[in-house]
Write a protein that holds these residues in place. Structure first.
Motif, PDB file in Angstrom:
ATOM      1  N   LEU A 140       0.843  -1.192   0.000  1.00  0.00           N
ATOM      2  CA  LEU A 140       0.000   0.000   0.000  1.00  0.00           C
ATOM      3  C   LEU A 140       0.873   1.234   0.000  1.00  0.00           C
ATOM      4  O   LEU A 140       1.802   1.346   0.803  1.00  0.00           O
ATOM      5  CB  LEU A 140      -0.895   0.030   1.248  1.00  0.00           C
ATOM      6  N   ALA A 141       0.604   2.165  -0.900  1.00  0.00           N
ATOM      7  CA  ALA A 141       1.233   3.488  -0.855  1.00  0.00           C
ATOM      8  C   ALA A 141       0.305   4.402  -0.061  1.00  0.00           C
ATOM      9  O   ALA A 141      -0.877   4.545  -0.386  1.00  0.00           O
ATOM     10  CB  ALA A 141       1.439   4.030  -2.258  1.00  0.00           C
ATOM     11  N   LEU A 142       0.838   5.012   0.982  1.00  0.00           N
ATOM     12  CA  LEU A 142       0.046   5.811   1.911  1.00  0.00           C
ATOM     13  C   LEU A 142       0.572   7.235   1.952  1.00  0.00           C
ATOM     14  O   LEU A 142       1.752   7.485   1.669  1.00  0.00           O
ATOM     15  CB  LEU A 142       0.092   5.193   3.311  1.00  0.00           C
TER      16      LEU A 142
ATOM     17  N   ASP B  98       3.161  -3.519   3.504  1.00  0.00           N
ATOM     18  CA  ASP B  98       2.620  -4.641   2.742  1.00  0.00           C
ATOM     19  C   ASP B  98       1.106  -4.716   2.907  1.00  0.00           C
ATOM     20  O   ASP B  98       0.569  -4.474   4.003  1.00  0.00           O
ATOM     21  CB  ASP B  98       3.233  -5.954   3.223  1.00  0.00           C
ATOM     22  N   VAL B  99       0.427  -5.096   1.830  1.00  0.00           N
ATOM     23  CA  VAL B  99      -1.037  -5.222   1.871  1.00  0.00           C
ATOM     24  C   VAL B  99      -1.467  -6.180   2.980  1.00  0.00           C
ATOM     25  O   VAL B  99      -2.482  -5.948   3.665  1.00  0.00           O
ATOM     26  CB  VAL B  99      -1.555  -5.697   0.499  1.00  0.00           C
ATOM     27  N   ASP B 100      -0.710  -7.248   3.188  1.00  0.00           N
ATOM     28  CA  ASP B 100      -1.077  -8.254   4.187  1.00  0.00           C
ATOM     29  C   ASP B 100      -0.659  -7.883   5.604  1.00  0.00           C
ATOM     30  O   ASP B 100      -0.973  -8.628   6.544  1.00  0.00           O
ATOM     31  CB  ASP B 100      -0.455  -9.600   3.817  1.00  0.00           C
TER      32      ASP B 100
ATOM     33  N   PRO C 251      -1.865  -4.983  10.821  1.00  0.00           N
ATOM     34  CA  PRO C 251      -1.627  -4.076  11.960  1.00  0.00           C
ATOM     35  C   PRO C 251      -0.963  -2.772  11.542  1.00  0.00           C
ATOM     36  O   PRO C 251      -1.346  -1.690  12.005  1.00  0.00           O
ATOM     37  CB  PRO C 251      -0.730  -4.903  12.887  1.00  0.00           C
ATOM     38  N   SER C 252       0.020  -2.848  10.652  1.00  0.00           N
ATOM     39  CA  SER C 252       0.702  -1.635  10.201  1.00  0.00           C
ATOM     40  C   SER C 252      -0.232  -0.765   9.370  1.00  0.00           C
ATOM     41  O   SER C 252      -0.323   0.456   9.579  1.00  0.00           O
ATOM     42  CB  SER C 252       1.937  -2.010   9.381  1.00  0.00           C
ATOM     43  N   ALA C 253      -0.947  -1.376   8.429  1.00  0.00           N
ATOM     44  CA  ALA C 253      -1.864  -0.610   7.584  1.00  0.00           C
ATOM     45  C   ALA C 253      -2.921   0.084   8.427  1.00  0.00           C
ATOM     46  O   ALA C 253      -3.218   1.277   8.219  1.00  0.00           O
ATOM     47  CB  ALA C 253      -2.522  -1.537   6.563  1.00  0.00           C
ATOM     48  N   ASN C 254      -3.477  -0.607   9.389  1.00  0.00           N
ATOM     49  CA  ASN C 254      -4.516  -0.007  10.232  1.00  0.00           C
ATOM     50  C   ASN C 254      -3.967   1.127  11.079  1.00  0.00           C
ATOM     51  O   ASN C 254      -4.661   2.127  11.326  1.00  0.00           O
ATOM     52  CB  ASN C 254      -5.150  -1.075  11.125  1.00  0.00           C
ATOM     53  N   ALA C 255      -2.716   1.008  11.511  1.00  0.00           N
ATOM     54  CA  ALA C 255      -2.104   2.089  12.293  1.00  0.00           C
ATOM     55  C   ALA C 255      -1.991   3.359  11.461  1.00  0.00           C
ATOM     56  O   ALA C 255      -2.293   4.465  11.941  1.00  0.00           O
ATOM     57  CB  ALA C 255      -0.737   1.656  12.805  1.00  0.00           C
ATOM     58  N   PHE C 256      -1.566   3.231  10.214  1.00  0.00           N
ATOM     59  CA  PHE C 256      -1.462   4.405   9.347  1.00  0.00           C
ATOM     60  C   PHE C 256      -2.836   5.026   9.096  1.00  0.00           C
ATOM     61  O   PHE C 256      -2.982   6.258   9.107  1.00  0.00           O
ATOM     62  CB  PHE C 256      -0.788   4.038   8.026  1.00  0.00           C
TER      63      PHE C 256
END
Length: 281
Positions: free
Chosen positions: A117-119, A252-254, A257-262
């Motif tokens: 994911l690009a954020l 990473d898409v998978d 925890p990291s994606a949700n934090a961002f």
């Protein structure tokens, strides 16, 4: 061939970016290759490091010719591994939306192994609240061995594909040493890269550079308590207070925890990055 002649083979803004990267010690004229309408350059993440990524890759209209250039450049560089990213808007995929580039990489022996994911956080978005649970110390003021040990601990159970891959192939200590050199070699003020402490116990770290959250991690025994929110709030506020209009990040898409934090911190998904890997047979 003179440096300016090599770089002239790349259209703007790539030409100027290559010259700037050369001045920073992150690329060299002999790391640049062109044939027909295909061109590419290799880039190192910090001065003195070996090339880690193919950068400025323009395959032109012919994937077979571009694959030939890729193979020739890999032989000339004498590398054992390299990566190449294809960045796309949400909803697009390399095949068919970047079909020539995808086919060229595949023909040259690259494998698309991870999607990221690009954020982005943009000025005007609310800053993430600082829970106030941690205190911070600049990593560059601490003994290198202490920071490297923390990076080793953070790598245990990591959900990041690159980290898992390199730990499996090179070992946790070698990967942590490389990460330390990378993070301390990036542009940004010396006190931006910090370790977060609960009392005197290190919980994790966050490393902003001059445009992004380059790295963030929490040690296994403190995961599940959202200390990543504290660290991300610190990193985001550091760059926002420095006046950056946009802050980039990727995960990473998978790595949920990291994606949700961002996302909790006010970052938006602005695209996908498809990462291709090549290793010497």
């Amino acid at each position: 061939m003179e440096a300016f002649t090599v770089f002239e083979q790349f259209p703007e803004p790539g030409r100027s970016q290559l010259a700037a990267a050369r001045d920073e010690g992150r690329t060299r004229p002999e790391w640049c290759f062109a044939a027909g309408q295909a061109r590419l350059a290799y880039w190192a993440p910090f001065p003195g490091a070996p090339p880690a990524i193919i950068w400025q890759f323009d395959p032109g209209p012919d994937p077979v010719a571009a694959a030939r250039l890729l193979r020739r450049s890999l032989r000339a560089m004498g590398l054992s591994k390299i990566i190449c990213d294809i960045a796309l808007q949400p909803g697009l995929t390399p095949d068919p939306d970047r079909a020539v580039e995808h086919e060229a990489l595949t023909l040259a022996g690259f494998v698309m192994a991870v999607e990221r994911l690009a954020l982005e956080w943009t000025a005007g978005t609310d800053l993430p609240p600082d829970p106030g649970r941690l205190t911070y110390r600049p990593a560059r003021r601490l003994p290198a061995a202490e920071v490297i040990d923390l990076l080793v601990r953070i790598s245990v159970g990591s959900l990041d594909y690159d980290t898992r891959l390199e730990v499996a192939r090179s070992g946790a200590a070698a990967e942590a040493r490389w990460m330390y050199d990378d993070l301390t070699g990036r542009r940004g003020k010396p006190n931006w890269f910090v370790i977060g402490y609960l009392d005197d116990i290190p919980v994790g770290l966050v490393a902003p550079d001059d445009y992004s959250i380059a790295y963030i991690g929490v040690v296994p025994e403190h995961r599940g308590r959202r200390y990543v929110d504290d660290l991300l709030a610190r990193g985001t506020r550091t760059l926002a207070e420095a006046g950056l209009p946009r802050i980039a990040a990727a995960t990473d898409v998978d790595n949920f925890p990291s994606a949700n934090a961002f996302l909790r911190a006010g970052y938006s998904v602005v695209g996908r990055v498809f990462r291709y890997y090549w290793r010497k047979p």
